[in-house]
Design a protein around this motif. Structure first.
Motif, PDB file in Angstrom:
ATOM      1  N   ASP A 311      86.364 -42.615 -48.233  1.00 26.74           N
ATOM      2  CA  ASP A 311      86.511 -42.609 -46.781  1.00 26.74           C
ATOM      3  C   ASP A 311      85.271 -42.121 -46.054  1.00 26.74           C
ATOM      4  O   ASP A 311      85.306 -41.813 -44.850  1.00 26.74           O
ATOM      5  N   LYS A 312      84.150 -42.068 -46.768  1.00 21.14           N
ATOM      6  CA  LYS A 312      82.872 -41.701 -46.156  1.00 21.14           C
ATOM      7  C   LYS A 312      81.840 -42.790 -46.439  1.00 21.14           C
ATOM      8  O   LYS A 312      82.002 -43.590 -47.361  1.00 21.14           O
ATOM      9  N   PRO A 313      80.749 -42.833 -45.655  1.00 22.41           N
ATOM     10  CA  PRO A 313      79.687 -43.813 -45.933  1.00 22.41           C
ATOM     11  C   PRO A 313      79.057 -43.566 -47.300  1.00 22.41           C
ATOM     12  O   PRO A 313      79.154 -42.477 -47.870  1.00 22.41           O
ATOM     13  N   PHE A 314      78.399 -44.607 -47.816  1.00 24.32           N
ATOM     14  CA  PHE A 314      77.727 -44.489 -49.110  1.00 24.32           C
ATOM     15  C   PHE A 314      76.574 -43.484 -49.002  1.00 24.32           C
ATOM     16  O   PHE A 314      75.761 -43.559 -48.077  1.00 24.32           O
ATOM     17  N   PRO A 315      76.464 -42.543 -49.952  1.00 23.25           N
ATOM     18  CA  PRO A 315      75.365 -41.565 -49.932  1.00 23.25           C
ATOM     19  C   PRO A 315      74.058 -42.186 -50.432  1.00 23.25           C
ATOM     20  O   PRO A 315      73.817 -42.263 -51.644  1.00 23.25           O
ATOM     21  N   LEU A 316      73.247 -42.621 -49.524  1.00 17.97           N
ATOM     22  CA  LEU A 316      72.033 -43.360 -49.895  1.00 17.97           C
ATOM     23  C   LEU A 316      71.095 -42.551 -50.787  1.00 17.97           C
ATOM     24  O   LEU A 316      70.333 -43.116 -51.578  1.00 17.97           O
ATOM     25  N   HIS A 317      71.157 -41.230 -50.690  1.00 13.59           N
ATOM     26  CA  HIS A 317      70.261 -40.401 -51.502  1.00 13.59           C
ATOM     27  C   HIS A 317      70.607 -40.470 -52.994  1.00 13.59           C
ATOM     28  O   HIS A 317      69.818 -40.034 -53.834  1.00 13.59           O
ATOM     29  N   LEU A 339      73.234 -51.735 -48.634  1.00 13.96           N
ATOM     30  CA  LEU A 339      73.808 -50.425 -48.341  1.00 13.96           C
ATOM     31  C   LEU A 339      73.168 -49.785 -47.120  1.00 13.96           C
ATOM     32  O   LEU A 339      73.844 -49.135 -46.311  1.00 13.96           O
ATOM     33  N   GLU A 340      71.870 -49.964 -46.953  1.00 14.14           N
ATOM     34  CA  GLU A 340      71.208 -49.410 -45.777  1.00 14.14           C
ATOM     35  C   GLU A 340      71.662 -50.109 -44.505  1.00 14.14           C
ATOM     36  O   GLU A 340      71.849 -49.486 -43.465  1.00 14.14           O
ATOM     37  N   ALA A 341      71.884 -51.435 -44.602  1.00 12.48           N
ATOM     38  CA  ALA A 341      72.342 -52.181 -43.434  1.00 12.48           C
ATOM     39  C   ALA A 341      73.787 -51.850 -43.077  1.00 12.48           C
ATOM     40  O   ALA A 341      74.216 -52.063 -41.934  1.00 12.48           O
ATOM     41  N   ASN A 342      74.541 -51.336 -44.045  1.00 10.21           N
ATOM     42  CA  ASN A 342      75.956 -51.024 -43.822  1.00 10.21           C
ATOM     43  C   ASN A 342      76.226 -49.528 -43.953  1.00 10.21           C
ATOM     44  O   ASN A 342      77.315 -49.115 -44.362  1.00 10.21           O
ATOM     45  N   ARG A 343      75.254 -48.729 -43.574  1.00  8.96           N
ATOM     46  CA  ARG A 343      75.375 -47.276 -43.729  1.00  8.96           C
ATOM     47  C   ARG A 343      76.503 -46.699 -42.870  1.00  8.96           C
ATOM     48  O   ARG A 343      76.973 -45.581 -43.109  1.00  8.96           O
ATOM     49  N   HIS A 344      76.947 -47.437 -41.860  1.00 10.14           N
ATOM     50  CA  HIS A 344      78.011 -46.959 -40.981  1.00 10.14           C
ATOM     51  C   HIS A 344      79.408 -47.218 -41.548  1.00 10.14           C
ATOM     52  O   HIS A 344      80.393 -46.706 -41.026  1.00 10.14           O
ATOM     53  N   ARG A 345      79.502 -48.011 -42.605  1.00  9.22           N
ATOM     54  CA  ARG A 345      80.803 -48.386 -43.152  1.00  9.22           C
ATOM     55  C   ARG A 345      81.193 -47.447 -44.289  1.00  9.22           C
ATOM     56  O   ARG A 345      80.346 -46.861 -44.959  1.00  9.22           O
ATOM     57  N   THR A 346      82.487 -47.341 -44.532  1.00 10.52           N
ATOM     58  CA  THR A 346      82.961 -46.471 -45.605  1.00 10.52           C
ATOM     59  C   THR A 346      82.814 -47.149 -46.959  1.00 10.52           C
ATOM     60  O   THR A 346      82.731 -48.376 -47.064  1.00 10.52           O
ATOM     61  N   VAL A 347      82.819 -46.308 -47.986  1.00  8.97           N
ATOM     62  CA  VAL A 347      82.765 -46.829 -49.349  1.00  8.97           C
ATOM     63  C   VAL A 347      83.971 -47.719 -49.618  1.00  8.97           C
ATOM     64  O   VAL A 347      83.863 -48.751 -50.288  1.00  8.97           O
ATOM     65  N   ARG A 348      85.135 -47.350 -49.068  1.00  7.36           N
ATOM     66  CA  ARG A 348      86.329 -48.166 -49.274  1.00  7.36           C
ATOM     67  C   ARG A 348      86.113 -49.587 -48.755  1.00  7.36           C
ATOM     68  O   ARG A 348      86.501 -50.564 -49.395  1.00  7.36           O
ATOM     69  N   GLU A 353      84.649 -55.471 -50.549  1.00 11.22           N
ATOM     70  CA  GLU A 353      83.821 -56.682 -50.580  1.00 11.22           C
ATOM     71  C   GLU A 353      83.249 -56.946 -51.958  1.00 11.22           C
ATOM     72  O   GLU A 353      82.757 -58.039 -52.227  1.00 11.22           O
ATOM     73  N   GLY A 354      83.251 -55.951 -52.827  1.00  9.03           N
ATOM     74  CA  GLY A 354      82.740 -56.129 -54.173  1.00  9.03           C
ATOM     75  C   GLY A 354      81.287 -55.703 -54.298  1.00  9.03           C
ATOM     76  O   GLY A 354      80.644 -55.316 -53.321  1.00  9.03           O
ATOM     77  N   PRO A 355      80.728 -55.746 -55.526  1.00  3.18           N
ATOM     78  CA  PRO A 355      79.336 -55.372 -55.773  1.00  3.18           C
ATOM     79  C   PRO A 355      78.369 -56.131 -54.864  1.00  3.18           C
ATOM     80  O   PRO A 355      78.616 -57.274 -54.477  1.00  3.18           O
ATOM     81  N   ALA A 356      77.266 -55.480 -54.532  1.00  2.00           N
ATOM     82  CA  ALA A 356      76.386 -55.976 -53.467  1.00  2.00           C
ATOM     83  C   ALA A 356      75.140 -56.684 -53.979  1.00  2.00           C
ATOM     84  O   ALA A 356      74.116 -56.678 -53.319  1.00  2.00           O
ATOM     85  N   GLY A 357      75.196 -57.302 -55.136  1.00  2.20           N
ATOM     86  CA  GLY A 357      73.993 -57.920 -55.676  1.00  2.20           C
ATOM     87  C   GLY A 357      73.627 -59.246 -55.052  1.00  2.20           C
ATOM     88  O   GLY A 357      72.459 -59.637 -55.060  1.00  2.20           O
ATOM     89  N   HIS A 358      74.631 -59.971 -54.491  1.00  6.95           N
ATOM     90  CA  HIS A 358      74.370 -61.288 -53.917  1.00  6.95           C
ATOM     91  C   HIS A 358      74.963 -61.380 -52.510  1.00  6.95           C
ATOM     92  O   HIS A 358      75.823 -60.590 -52.113  1.00  6.95           O
ATOM     93  N   TRP A 359      74.501 -62.378 -51.786  1.00  2.00           N
ATOM     94  CA  TRP A 359      75.021 -62.685 -50.458  1.00  2.00           C
ATOM     95  C   TRP A 359      76.477 -63.121 -50.585  1.00  2.00           C
ATOM     96  O   TRP A 359      76.816 -63.956 -51.422  1.00  2.00           O
ATOM     97  N   LYS A 360      77.331 -62.558 -49.752  1.00  2.00           N
ATOM     98  CA  LYS A 360      78.761 -62.865 -49.811  1.00  2.00           C
ATOM     99  C   LYS A 360      79.235 -63.375 -48.453  1.00  2.00           C
ATOM    100  O   LYS A 360      78.863 -62.833 -47.409  1.00  2.00           O
ATOM    101  N   ILE A 361      80.070 -64.406 -48.505  1.00  3.43           N
ATOM    102  CA  ILE A 361      80.687 -64.935 -47.295  1.00  3.43           C
ATOM    103  C   ILE A 361      82.175 -65.106 -47.547  1.00  3.43           C
ATOM    104  O   ILE A 361      82.576 -65.747 -48.524  1.00  3.43           O
ATOM    105  N   THR A 362      82.979 -64.536 -46.671  1.00  4.77           N
ATOM    106  CA  THR A 362      84.422 -64.748 -46.683  1.00  4.77           C
ATOM    107  C   THR A 362      84.778 -65.400 -45.359  1.00  4.77           C
ATOM    108  O   THR A 362      84.589 -64.799 -44.295  1.00  4.77           O
TER     109      THR A 362
END
Length: 440
Positions: A311-317, A339-348, A353-362
């Motif tokens: 329920d918190k943003p991803f810890p970029l550090h 992750l940097e572009a979505n720093r305002h969103r929660t980990v949940r 959306e799943g792992p962030a290795g590729h571009w995703k479109i839903t």
């Protein structure tokens, strides 16, 4: 502009971790030859350039062990069930000898009528190395140096037969004109190969060469040898920068920029409405316990799941050093950007959306087509390596609903105009004449 290029990466039951749990058929997809054949036929119906098979050479711990059939053998089965679709298989230069690679693909070329491609991989997973006698994998720099020498040897072996070497003259008693078949006499840092290859060239001359990777070694290998590059990008801006830099590197190596196609990975989930697409994604998520999805997400990023609060943003550090020799530079960089572009969103939210290795479109077919067109026309891609959330229905939806939109917009072919994979990519495909041509 040339038509958009589209490959599809058949990731067993689907790229989503829940895809294999949808049915008993899905659960067995990873070792079912019929699964790969069915999807190859769907891709061919959609006029796609090629089917792409990745590879993993070890069994993972846990419920998704990474078990899969050998790509080369699987491609042979798909070749017999199709007539036009290209067939790209991954083979590691770290584990396999270049003569073996050259002979295997040359054989598949004849089996498929000139429709194969070699995805050159260096393999970064230490457990895979131990299966091939490497207690520790070589460094990234050494793996890419070995790959460059391997590709050079393989391509020289494929070219060791001159046009006209295959005579097949029964009256004269001459099958092969040995004066037109030449040893390569290669002695290098990693390999010693005399040659020539014992298999003549196919109708397309040599297989398409594909490469994936974002490190400096990978970029140099791609610029020098690749016909297509499978890249990991998550934003249009980063994709354009990568595209521009790679095309410049191609020119610096004395090649035309259009001789190499840049294909970002695209993971898609489709629905007739955006809400329906989101519901499909959520239904797949529900098949996987949230703790397992969190562990998979953390593993992809390279962090301990214990440091993540849903329920918190991803810890970029917590992000690891991008230079780690056993992780993908391309995936690392894409994940960091995402992750940097979505720093305002929660980990949940990110885990959903799943792992962030590729571009995703839903979204809807129109939304997917719009996004693809924006990247394509905006200098970020020459096409895409497609990854459906689940097979075969995810691929069927793309073929039936996205492809027609791309065709109406003049972005994609309405029929195959070539019989070989190099022909699909607009590359010279008759590097060696057939027996019939030579005799006539």
């Amino acid at each position: 502009m040339s038509p958009m290029h589209l490959n599809v990466n058949i990731t067993t039951a689907g790229v989503h971790r829940g895809a294999w749990r949808r049915s008993q058929e899905s659960a067995r997809a990873f070792h079912d030859p019929g699964h790969y054949v069915r999807n190859a036929r769907i891709a061919e119906r959609g006029l796609l350039d090629a089917v792409f098979l990745a590879d993993q050479s070890y069994l993972h711990a846990g419920p998704l062990p990474g078990a899969a059939l050998d790509p080369l053998i699987t491609v042979a089965a798909m070749a017999q069930a199709t007539t036009r679709i290209g067939l790209i298989a991954s083979v590691s230069t770290t584990f396999h000898h270049p003569y073996t690679i050259a002979r295997a693909f040359a054989s598949l070329e004849h089996l498929s009528g000139g429709r194969t491609g070699w995805n050159v991989v260096t393999t970064r997973n230490p457990p895979a190395g131990r299966n091939y006698g490497f207690p520790d994998l070589p460094s990234r720099e050494e793996r890419y140096a070995r790959a460059a020498e391997s590709v050079d040897v393989v391509t020289r072996l494929w070219g060791s037969w001159e046009p006209g070497a295959l005579v097949a003259d029964r009256d004269a008693g001459v099958q092969v004109d040995q004066s037109r078949v030449h040893p390569i006499d290669h002695v290098g840092q990693y390999f010693s190969v005399t040659g020539p290859l014992q298999v003549p060239p196919s109708p397309q001359g040599r297989p398409l060469i594909v490469q994936a990777g974002g490190s400096s070694g990978g970029l140099d290998l791609a610029a020098g040898y690749a016909d297509a590059v499978f890249t990991s990008q998550v934003t249009a801006e980063a994709a354009r920068e990568y595209y521009t830099n790679l095309k410049k590197a191609v020119v610096q190596r004395g090649r035309a920029p259009e001789s190499l196609a840049v294909l970002p990975g695209l993971v898609f989930t489709l629905g007739s409405t955006e809400a329906e697409a989101t519901r499909r994604r959520d239904d797949l998520n529900e098949l996987v316990p949230e703790a397992d999805r969190l562990a998979a997400f953390a593993g992809w990023i390279g962090v301990d799941p214990a440091v993540l609060d849903l329920d918190k943003p991803f810890p970029l550090h917590e992000l690891r050093d991008i230079g780690d020799t056993y992780f993908s530079v391309g995936f690392d960089r894409s994940a960091r950007i995402h992750l940097e572009a979505n720093r305002h969103r929660t980990v949940r939210e990110l885990v959903a959306e799943g792992p962030a290795g590729h571009w995703k479109i839903t979204g809807t077919p129109e939304q997917v087509a719009d996004a693809m067109e924006e990247w394509y026309r905006g200098g970020a891609a020459d096409g895409f390596n497609l990854m459906a959330d689940a097979y075969p229905d995810g691929l069927e939806d793309f073929v039936d609903h996205v492809v027609p939109i791309l065709q109406r917009r003049g972005l994609f072919r309405r029929e195959y105009d070539a019989t070989t994979l190099r022909g699909h990519y607009g590359l010279a495909e008759r590097l060696a004449p057939t027996v019939t041509e030579e005799i006539s």
